[in-house]
Design a protein around this motif. Structure first.
Motif, mmCIF file in Angstrom:
data_model
loop_
_atom_site.group_PDB
_atom_site.id
_atom_site.type_symbol
_atom_site.label_atom_id
_atom_site.label_comp_id
_atom_site.label_asym_id
_atom_site.label_seq_id
_atom_site.Cartn_x
_atom_site.Cartn_y
_atom_site.Cartn_z
ATOM 1 N N ASP A 277 33.236 1.996 23.498
ATOM 2 C CA ASP A 277 33.278 2.329 22.074
ATOM 3 C C ASP A 277 31.961 2.991 21.681
ATOM 4 O OD1 ASP A 277 33.280 2.248 19.250
ATOM 5 O OD2 ASP A 277 34.592 0.494 19.257
ATOM 6 N N ARG A 279 30.572 3.275 18.971
ATOM 7 C CA ARG A 279 29.856 2.510 17.960
ATOM 8 C C ARG A 279 29.018 1.404 18.573
ATOM 9 N NH1 ARG A 279 35.191 1.120 14.569
ATOM 10 N NH2 ARG A 279 35.699 0.438 16.683
ATOM 11 N N LEU A 280 29.363 1.028 19.802
ATOM 12 C CA LEU A 280 28.656 -0.063 20.478
ATOM 13 C C LEU A 280 27.781 0.425 21.626
ATOM 14 C CD1 LEU A 280 31.629 -2.593 20.753
ATOM 15 C CD2 LEU A 280 29.895 -2.476 18.967
ATOM 16 N N GLU A 340 32.875 3.524 7.418
ATOM 17 C CA GLU A 340 32.964 2.798 8.687
ATOM 18 C C GLU A 340 33.646 1.465 8.434
ATOM 19 O OE1 GLU A 340 29.227 3.124 11.265
ATOM 20 O OE2 GLU A 340 28.433 3.483 9.241
ATOM 21 N N TRP A 342 34.775 -2.409 10.667
ATOM 22 C CA TRP A 342 34.668 -3.232 11.870
ATOM 23 C C TRP A 342 35.355 -4.554 11.579
ATOM 24 C CZ3 TRP A 342 34.174 -2.507 16.687
ATOM 25 C CH2 TRP A 342 33.630 -3.445 17.572
ATOM 26 N N TYR A 414 29.170 -3.733 13.583
ATOM 27 C CA TYR A 414 29.267 -3.665 15.040
ATOM 28 C C TYR A 414 28.503 -4.768 15.757
ATOM 29 C CZ TYR A 414 30.587 0.886 13.257
ATOM 30 O OH TYR A 414 31.158 1.895 12.510
#
Length: 447
Positions: A277, A279-280, A340, A342, A414
């Protein structure tokens, strides 16, 4: 004196042939089974060079140089000689002046050696170290082309498929075309004698051309399937080198309009399952990724996380207040207000998501979402960034909390674990969902 018996007339050749028993035609058995057996043997025991670990290559190259310069050939095997060639012709050493005698030695041995493991091994070195800009590639190609009739069975098969294998300007294009024609290019490479499809320099050069040829069709399912067979083969590792450009090509058709929801979900899940991912993980293929295409993927993931959260609550919570809440959040996303998102699933919801929402099996919920362990794991959270605000909403009766993004107490997006009780205690701006109209107006006024 008795008279002799009259001689019988001799049978004609035609009469003799007529008396013979009819011949039984013997049909040769099919050779298909033998061919398949040969392919299995070559696949299981390919006569390839053992690629030495990076940490051993310098010592191996210098040891071979010493032997060449001092004519020391005791305690040495053909396997070790060809393995040393991998080190001497690799990207770090093939231009080094001090190793020039070693490179000349190998070129000379290609011309002089008998057919066998060394000659076949040097073809592997050529394929592995292939570089269109490299002088060594041209020299190896010329030397091996002169010996192409002496190559072993597997390499003869490869040369039959790639007749311009030893023409460096043409070989990558021919290999790319073979990949394009094959249903499964990774499997086709292995069956045709390229034992490390992702690793060789020749395959990397062909990958670029293959991608250019395939890119205009990647809005079609057949082309995407063909590309994923190469990028994420069923019986091989995920491609890493060159994968960033391939993922960019997968996203590029959707610059100006989004794909259908099912395709968007499939693409995003397959991408993050293979290359993590973005984002990670900032490294890997994401370090030099096109920012505009990365933004498209992040937009898909934002919607998908919200949809996962909403679907889970819809399936597990029987409340008349939930549908208007769900519609409110999804409308904010549709209006491009949610930047965003999560999700932190409670333990029960995580199991539900894995069993029901991630039915493709490509994604593991443990990696795909955060965990929320408070209250026995019964509460799941949707964490969003809307402009400069962090908004946290929860299932069941959990209130909605709004923080300024620069507030030290605001939860960060995140993270791997969130505690809903800690967020509740840190919040100074929260509201319950009852009545829905007042709650939705409060959200809009505070973001």
């Amino acid at each position: 004196m008795m008279e002799s018996e009259p001689k019988k007339p001799r049978d004609s050749a035609r009469t003799l042939l007529a008396r013979q028993k009819p011949l039984t035609a013997r049909v040769l058995p099919s050779l298909d089974g033998i061919g398949r057996s040969i392919e299995k043997i070559l696949a299981r025991w390919p006569d390839i060079v053992s690629s030495p670990p990076e940490r051993d290559r310098e010592a191996l190259a210098l040891s071979m140089l010493f032997r060449i310069q001092n004519n020391k050939w005791t305690d040495i095997t053909i396997q070790r000689v060809t393995s040393a060639a991998i080190a001497i012709f690799d990207e770090d050493r093939r231009r080094r002046p001090d190793l020039l005698p070693a490179r000349k030695f190998y070129l000379g041995e290609i011309a002089a050696s008998k057919p066998g493991p060394f000659l076949d091994g040097m073809v592997e070195v050529y394929i592995d170290s292939f570089d269109l800009e490299g002088e060594h590639t041209k020299l190896l190609a010329d030397a091996l082309s002169a010996r192409r009739a002496d190559l072993g069975g597997r390499l003869q098969k490869l040369h039959k498929i790639l007749q311009r294998l030893f023409k460096p300007d043409a070989a990558p294009l021919d290999l790319a075309r073979m990949m394009l024609e094959a249903e499964d290019s990774y499997a086709a490479m292995i069956s045709n004698g390229l034992t490390t499809p992702h690793a060789s320099g020749l395959a990397r050069a062909a990958h670029k051309i293959f991608l250019q040829l395939l890119a205009p069709e990647l809005d079609k399912a057949e082309a995407r399937t063909k590309l994923f067979h190469w990028l994420t083969p069923e019986n091989g590792p995920v491609l890493q080198s060159g994968a960033g450009a391939a993922v960019e090509a997968l996203l590029a058709p959707w610059r100006d309009h989004p794909p259908p929801a099912a395709l968007r979900n499939e693409l995003s899940e397959r991408i993050i399952a293979a290359w993590n991912d973005p984002r990670l993980h900032a490294g890997g293929i994401w370090s030099g990724f096109d920012p505009a295409l990365r933004a498209i993927l992040l937009q898909w993931l934002t919607y998908q996380d919200m949809k996962f959260f909403c679907d889970m609550v819809t399936a597990t919570q029987n409340s008349h207040m939930w549908p208007p809440r769900r519609d409110f959040w999804l409308k904010l996303h549709k209006d491009n207000m949610i930047d965003e998102a999560w999700v932190a699933f409670g333990s029960d919801a995580r199991r539900f998501a894995q069993q029901n929402l991630l039915s493709s099996g490509r994604t593991d919920a443990v990696k795909r979402f955060a965990l929320q362990p408070d209250r026995g794991g019964s509460t799941s959270l949707l964490i969003m960034r809307i402009g400069n605000k962090i908004v946290v909403d929860g299932c069941h009766s959990y209130k909605t909390h709004i923080f300024r993004q620069d507030d030290k107490r605001a939860p960060k997006l995140y993270e791997r674990v969130y505690h809903c009780d800690n967020i509740m205690r840190a919040s100074t701006n929260s509201k319950s969902h009852n009545p829905i109209y007042n709650w939705s107006q409060w959200v809009l006024q505070n973001v």
